[in-house]
Design an enzyme around this catalytic site. Structure first.
Site, PDB file in Angstrom:
ATOM      1  CB  ALA A  65      -0.884  -0.020   1.236  1.00 46.37           C
ATOM      2  N   GLY A 108       0.708  -4.854   0.873  1.00 45.53           N
ATOM      3  CA  GLY A 108      -0.537  -4.842   0.105  1.00 45.53           C
ATOM      4  C   GLY A 108      -0.385  -5.501  -1.263  1.00 45.53           C
ATOM      5  CD  GLU A 111      -2.086  -7.337   3.178  1.00 46.28           C
ATOM      6  OE1 GLU A 111      -1.485  -6.259   2.961  1.00 46.28           O
ATOM      7  OE2 GLU A 111      -2.795  -7.524   4.182  1.00 46.28           O
ATOM      8  CD  GLU A 131       1.868  -5.326   5.485  1.00 46.94           C
ATOM      9  OE1 GLU A 131       2.605  -6.300   5.775  1.00 46.94           O
ATOM     10  OE2 GLU A 131       1.023  -5.376   4.572  1.00 46.94           O
TER      11      GLU A 131
END
Ligand code: CAA
Length: 257
Positions: A65, A108, A111, A131
């Site tokens: 992300a 992300g 993910e 993360e």
């Protein structure tokens, strides 16, 4: 006008989506998911679309992300916006999705790959949920989808140490379905997508639903669900065509009906 975060290209019954922020290693921003959902929510209803391939660049599928976008956010802003909730819309799309992964698939990015039905990766691909190194934790489904796919021990190892996993280990762990040379990743994924798109769409959608059901229900409930949806496929003309074509020793022609 700023560059779009994604580029899409229709190839017959397959949609190829390329993440398009190479300078940011395809970091997934609010624009990225907004553009993905704006394209894919209507496309998901298109009966002529059989499969989606999502890829990135040579260096990165997606490195997570967008950290710069999140850096200054408060708890209140994250909670109020229900940050990342839009990814659930993407995850719930019914059209089969293949991730074609080269380079980094981190945070992300990993993910996003886990929200696809399976991944085909190049030998230089690198995976991880780092993360924890940023003082946070996975927030796009990693703590739920990763242990279901690779088991609790390895998921804990990756999530708690934040270490990066090489492609061979990812294949052995079942995180990716196939490993190929880097320059063959997209082509191999497109071929798999064309194969999937060539089958009966009702059968494909229900097979996906049945596999996904395994994450939600007991074995007896899951096998019952499987049997009932299997029975329902005998209401399609594709079932008749598939089985008749086998008996007549000819290739089937599926219509999606
Ligand atoms: N967000 C925003 N920008 C990112 C980014 C990210 N996740 N990853 C890389 N970038 C940017 C860098 O800031 C850099 O931009 P500038 O040139 O403007 O400085 C550019 O992409 C190139 O990156 P690097 O110079 O760092 O490239 P590198 O080859 O030296 O390192 C890397 C590559 C190891 C992947 C490194 O970029 C990295 O560690 N990225 C972050 C990985 C990460 O922590 N991901 C998790 C994000 S949080 C998250 O995903 C939350 C969640 O649960 C969804």
């Amino acid at each position: 006008m700023s560059e779009p975060s994604i580029i899409s290209e229709r190839r017959d019954r397959v949609l190829l989506i390329t993440l398009n922020r190479p300078g940011q290693l395809n970091a997934l921003s609010a624009d990225t998911i907004a553009e993905l959902n704006a394209l894919l929510v209507p496309a998901d209803k298109d009966p002529s679309l059989g499969c989606i391939v999502i890829t990135g660049s040579e260096k990165a599928f997606a490195a997570g992300a967008d950290i710069k976008e999140m850096q200054d956010k408060s708890y209140q802003a994250m909670a109020r916006q229900d940050y990342f909730a839009e990814w659930e819309t993407f995850a719930r799309l019914r059209t089969p999705r293949i991730a074609a992964v080269n380079g980094y698939a981190l945070g992300g990015g990993c993910e996003l790959m886990l929200m696809c039905d399976f991944a085909i990766a190049g030998r230089s691909a690198r995976f991880g949920l780092p993360e924890i190194k940023l003082g946070v934790m996975p927030g796009m489904g990693g703590t739920q989808r990763l242990p279901r796919l690779v088991g609790r021990a390895l998921a804990m190892d990756l999530i708690l140490t934040g270490r990066t996993m090489e492609a061979d280990e990812a294949l052995a762990a079942g995180l990716v379905a196939r490993l190929v040379e880097d320059d063959a990743v997209v082509e191999t994924a497109l071929q798999a997508a064309q194969t999937i798109a060539g089958y009966s769409k009702p059968a494909t959608l229900l097979a996906r639903d049945a596999v996904n059901r395994a994450d939600e229900v007991s074995l007896s409930e899951g096998t019952l669900f499987e049997r009932r949806v299997f029975h329902s496929l005998f209401a399609t003309s594709d079932q008749r065509e598939g089985m008749t074509a086998f008996v007549e020793k000819r290739p089937p022609v599926f219509t999606g009906n």
